[in-house]
Design an enzyme around this catalytic site. Sequence first.
Site, short mmCIF file in Angstrom:
data_model
loop_
_atom_site.label_atom_id
_atom_site.label_comp_id
_atom_site.label_asym_id
_atom_site.label_seq_id
_atom_site.Cartn_x
_atom_site.Cartn_y
_atom_site.Cartn_z
CE1 TYR A 62 4.70 22.84 4.75
CE2 TYR A 62 5.86 24.48 3.45
CZ TYR A 62 5.85 23.28 4.14
OH TYR A 62 6.99 22.55 4.23
CD GLU A 64 3.75 22.62 9.30
OE1 GLU A 64 3.76 23.29 10.35
OE2 GLU A 64 4.78 22.30 8.69
CG ASP A 208 -2.07 -2.11 6.94
OD1 ASP A 208 -2.72 -1.74 5.94
OD2 ASP A 208 -0.85 -1.99 7.03
CB THR A 234 -1.88 2.38 0.62
OG1 THR A 234 -2.44 1.11 0.27
CG2 THR A 234 -0.57 2.18 1.33
CE LYS A 237 -0.25 -1.61 -1.32
NZ LYS A 237 -0.07 -0.72 -0.18
NE ARG A 243 2.85 5.29 -5.94
CZ ARG A 243 2.76 3.96 -5.81
NH1 ARG A 243 3.24 3.36 -4.73
NH2 ARG A 243 2.24 3.22 -6.75
N1 DSN Z 1 4.78 -2.60 -0.90
C1 DSN Z 1 3.39 -2.87 -0.83
C2 DSN Z 1 3.03 -4.12 -1.56
O1 DSN Z 1 3.49 -4.28 -2.66
O2 DSN Z 1 2.25 -4.91 -1.06
C3 DSN Z 1 2.90 -2.90 0.53
O3 DSN Z 1 3.07 -1.63 1.07
#
Ligand code: DSN
Length: 427
Positions: A62, A64, A208, A234, A237, A243
């Site tokens: 933990y 925080e 984003d 994110t 990707k 993730r």
């Molecule tokens: N769900 C994602 C996508 O497939 O583009 C975006 O967060």
Amino acid sequence: MTATTPSYEARTKSLKDFDPEVFTLIQKETERQEYGLEMIPSENFVSEAVLQAMGSTLTNKYAEGQPGKRYYGGCHVVDEVENLASARICELFGADFANVQPHSGVQANQAVFEAFLKPGDTFMGLRLDQGGHLSHGSPVNFSGMHYKVVAYGVRESDGLIDPDQVRSLAKEHRPKLIIAGASAYSRQIDWKLFREVADEIGAVFMADIAHYAGLVAGGAYESPIPYADLVTTTTHKTLRGPRSGMVMGKEQHRKAINKAVFPGLQGGPHMHTIAAKAVMAKEALTPDFKVYAAAVVANARALADALMKRGLNIVSGGTDSHLLLVDLRPIGVTGKVGEETLDRVGVTVNKNTVPFDPQPPSVCSGVRLGTPALTTRGMGIAEMDQVAQFIYDALTNVGNEAKLKSIESDVKELSKKFPLYKHRLVK
Ligand code: DSN
């Protein structure tokens, strides 16, 4: 004496020995990934090093708070982990600061809303059915439920974001926050335009880059860092990490974002995932990653050309990124049937609305394709032509079981030439 805790031997059993049921499911999924073609543009394959960091003892801790200012003892090691991750991310993107604690992309976005808006305030984002994201104002998401959304879209004529509409909507509604970014928009986003429009009305500008982050890091897609107040993403990707999510931005926003993430939205950060983000950034800082990012875009362009050559229609006529949106109407197949048929042959995609789609979202007229995962496996331009042929053959043979079976076998043969996690499969 009665044992009150599992023995050391019990606690240190392998997953295979302790829980064969879960172990077998993981093996099955690894096999699916190994022997299929993963073409969902938001998916990728992490390295063994990233997997190991995620499966580490850091999950037990933990922490925080912020490095050096935690609410728990014993944080001196994870402080170093988090500082290392943040420093590498800042170096990679040229950001003033990086908060690497958000558990996901949506939570990274939520942190920006929390930091800069009050419920009921107005913001702008790209329409979900024209390439935007759920957290950019969908009525079923927190962003659309708690804030007033003004959505801009793309032009019907060319499928590109309409700069005149962005400017006129901003002037009319004076949103406090303008979001640029997308989940199904393949072209270069004009970050400078959004900066200018935000300045004209005194709004905060958030980019984003969840989809484009790896391309930005590798220099294959223009970076919004010089223009945006905040950049969210994110990490799993195109960036090929665990993730998760993160927020980067200008120094003056550091405090507000840190406070919004913790204690505003989250409790303990996932330190094992943060360690994996540090590993991801180390990979992305190598010259090899630049080669990878360029190859992802080159492959996407080659795939788009190969599909167009076979008579399929690509929204906006091509791509500047890792993804392409295929309009299936010319061959009389819906997105739903397209996704199911491609799944049947081992090509994993997702159905997607095309701009001005006459079909409901559960059916859609298109499929969204991406090259990040195939490029990670080492596939190049020649394979893109082969993949385009598989896709075309499958989509023009819906319901022809014999033909689909033969495509499935060709897909498996191609996959086998580009090993992925073969070493993880127990024979
Ligand atoms: N769900 C994602 C996508 O497939 O583009 C975006 O967060």
